[in-house]
Scaffold this active site. Structure first.
Site, PDB file in Angstrom:
ATOM      1  N   ARG A 156      43.989  44.793  48.522  1.00 35.19           N
ATOM      2  CA  ARG A 156      43.156  44.061  47.551  1.00 35.19           C
ATOM      3  C   ARG A 156      42.639  42.734  48.126  1.00 35.19           C
ATOM      4  O   ARG A 156      41.524  42.312  47.818  1.00 35.19           O
ATOM      5  CB  ARG A 156      43.956  43.821  46.257  1.00 35.19           C
ATOM      6  CG  ARG A 156      43.149  43.127  45.147  1.00 35.19           C
ATOM      7  CD  ARG A 156      43.930  43.132  43.838  1.00 35.19           C
ATOM      8  NE  ARG A 156      43.412  42.200  42.859  1.00 35.19           N
ATOM      9  CZ  ARG A 156      42.555  42.509  41.882  1.00 35.19           C
ATOM     10  NH1 ARG A 156      42.094  43.728  41.772  1.00 35.19           N
ATOM     11  NH2 ARG A 156      42.142  41.590  41.028  1.00 35.19           N
ATOM     12  N   ILE A 170      36.011  40.652  40.190  1.00 34.87           N
ATOM     13  CA  ILE A 170      36.836  41.824  40.500  1.00 34.87           C
ATOM     14  C   ILE A 170      37.851  41.873  39.359  1.00 34.87           C
ATOM     15  O   ILE A 170      38.455  40.862  39.006  1.00 34.87           O
ATOM     16  CB  ILE A 170      37.498  41.706  41.892  1.00 34.87           C
ATOM     17  CG1 ILE A 170      38.450  42.873  42.187  1.00 34.87           C
ATOM     18  CG2 ILE A 170      38.238  40.397  42.078  1.00 34.87           C
ATOM     19  CD1 ILE A 170      39.021  42.855  43.630  1.00 34.87           C
ATOM     20  N   SER A 171      38.017  43.048  38.746  1.00 40.72           N
ATOM     21  CA  SER A 171      38.856  43.153  37.550  1.00 40.72           C
ATOM     22  C   SER A 171      40.326  42.892  37.861  1.00 40.72           C
ATOM     23  O   SER A 171      40.781  43.043  38.990  1.00 40.72           O
ATOM     24  CB  SER A 171      38.731  44.551  36.942  1.00 40.72           C
ATOM     25  OG  SER A 171      37.383  44.865  36.695  1.00 40.72           O
ATOM     26  N   GLN A 172      41.055  42.532  36.805  1.00 45.79           N
ATOM     27  CA  GLN A 172      42.507  42.371  36.869  1.00 45.79           C
ATOM     28  C   GLN A 172      43.133  43.709  37.339  1.00 45.79           C
ATOM     29  O   GLN A 172      42.698  44.773  36.892  1.00 45.79           O
ATOM     30  CB  GLN A 172      42.959  42.040  35.444  1.00 45.79           C
ATOM     31  CG  GLN A 172      44.417  41.950  35.205  1.00 45.79           C
ATOM     32  CD  GLN A 172      44.726  42.004  33.700  1.00 45.79           C
ATOM     33  OE1 GLN A 172      43.951  42.558  32.913  1.00 45.79           O
ATOM     34  NE2 GLN A 172      45.825  41.422  33.321  1.00 45.79           N
ATOM     35  N   PRO A 173      44.150  43.651  38.197  1.00 52.74           N
ATOM     36  CA  PRO A 173      44.750  44.898  38.697  1.00 52.74           C
ATOM     37  C   PRO A 173      45.153  45.865  37.580  1.00 52.74           C
ATOM     38  O   PRO A 173      44.873  47.067  37.671  1.00 52.74           O
ATOM     39  CB  PRO A 173      45.983  44.415  39.472  1.00 52.74           C
ATOM     40  CG  PRO A 173      45.631  43.022  39.903  1.00 52.74           C
ATOM     41  CD  PRO A 173      44.766  42.465  38.827  1.00 52.74           C
TER      42      PRO A 173
END
Ligand code: SAH
Length: 216
Positions: free
Chosen positions: A35, A61-64
């Site tokens: 990531r 970038i989205s939260q995991p």
């Protein structure tokens, strides 16, 4: 020197497994994708934290956990053709590339699309194609898709995306207002579309012909 691998394992345990992500293949995909390579250099030390990060051009970038939740909902077995709308950094596409046969991703902003394409190639995620375009129109050329994932907030479900789903195919899409959306999972079954709600979420807007208008 940051131990990214240790941070990644911690993220998987504390943010994904602890919140109920159980699909082993999904968890393995999170182990395989670095990531930190998908976030801007100045945020690299935050790559594995529990929230979205800026990737420039006003995008994130989205939260995991959100990536995991959406990915798990698609229930991929390995042979699918997947369409993503909103390539952004390319992170979600990389996760999908570990879980499906082919991934097609549409990104509206040329600069981000170019960067995502180069990054995915450099890191060896070779079964992903990224194109610049308006994803509210889908990507007709390779339709139908076994799964479609929209990673920007829609004001409605674009009809063309439903049309480009294969029978039994699944679409996951945040739908709602500019500030808050509901994550919806739609499964196509013959002429019918079965809908489930996966809870609240917050994404940057899906901008296009069948989405929000530019400048919102
Ligand atoms: N999936 C990405 C995060 C996406 S952020 C990742 O893993 O990093 C949402 C992205 O959707 C932004 O890059 C934005 O430019 C893009 N976007 C917004 N509207 C779009 C549209 N109509 N078609 C394609 N991309 C769109």
């Amino acid at each position: 020197m940051i131990d990214f691998q240790a941070e990644r394992e911690q993220m998987i345990n504390e943010q994904l497994i602890a919140r109920g992500v159980t699909d082993k293949r999904v968890l393995d995909a999170f182990r395989r994708v670095p990531r930190h390579e998908f976030v801007p250099i100045q945020y690299r030390d935050e790559a594995y934290v529990d929230h979205p990060l800026s990737i420039g051009e006003g995008q994130t970038i989205s939260q995991p956990y959100m990536v995991a939740l959406m990915t798990e909902a698609l229930n991929l077995a390995g042979k699918e053709k997947v369409l993503e709308i909103g390539a952004g950094s390319g992170y979600q596409a990389a996760i999908l590339s570990c879980l499906a046969r082919d991934v097609y991703s549409v990104e509206r902003l040329p600069e981000l699309a170019l960067e995502a394409r180069e990054r995915l190639k450099r890191l060896g995620f070779n079964n992903v194609e990224v194109k610049v375009g308006d994803g509210t129109l889908g990507w007709d050329e390779f339709a139908p898709y076994d799964a479609i994932i929209v990673t920007a907030g829609a004001n409605q479900i674009p009809n063309l995306l439903l049309q480009q789903l294969s029978d039994g195919g699944k679409l996951v899409i945040p739908v709602g207002s500019i500030w808050f959306q509901n994550l919806r999972l739609v499964t196509k079954s013959g002429d019918e579309y079965l809908e489930e709600s996966l809870g609240g979420c917050r994404f940057v807007p899906l901008i296009g012909e069948y989405g929000w208008k530019e400048g919102v």
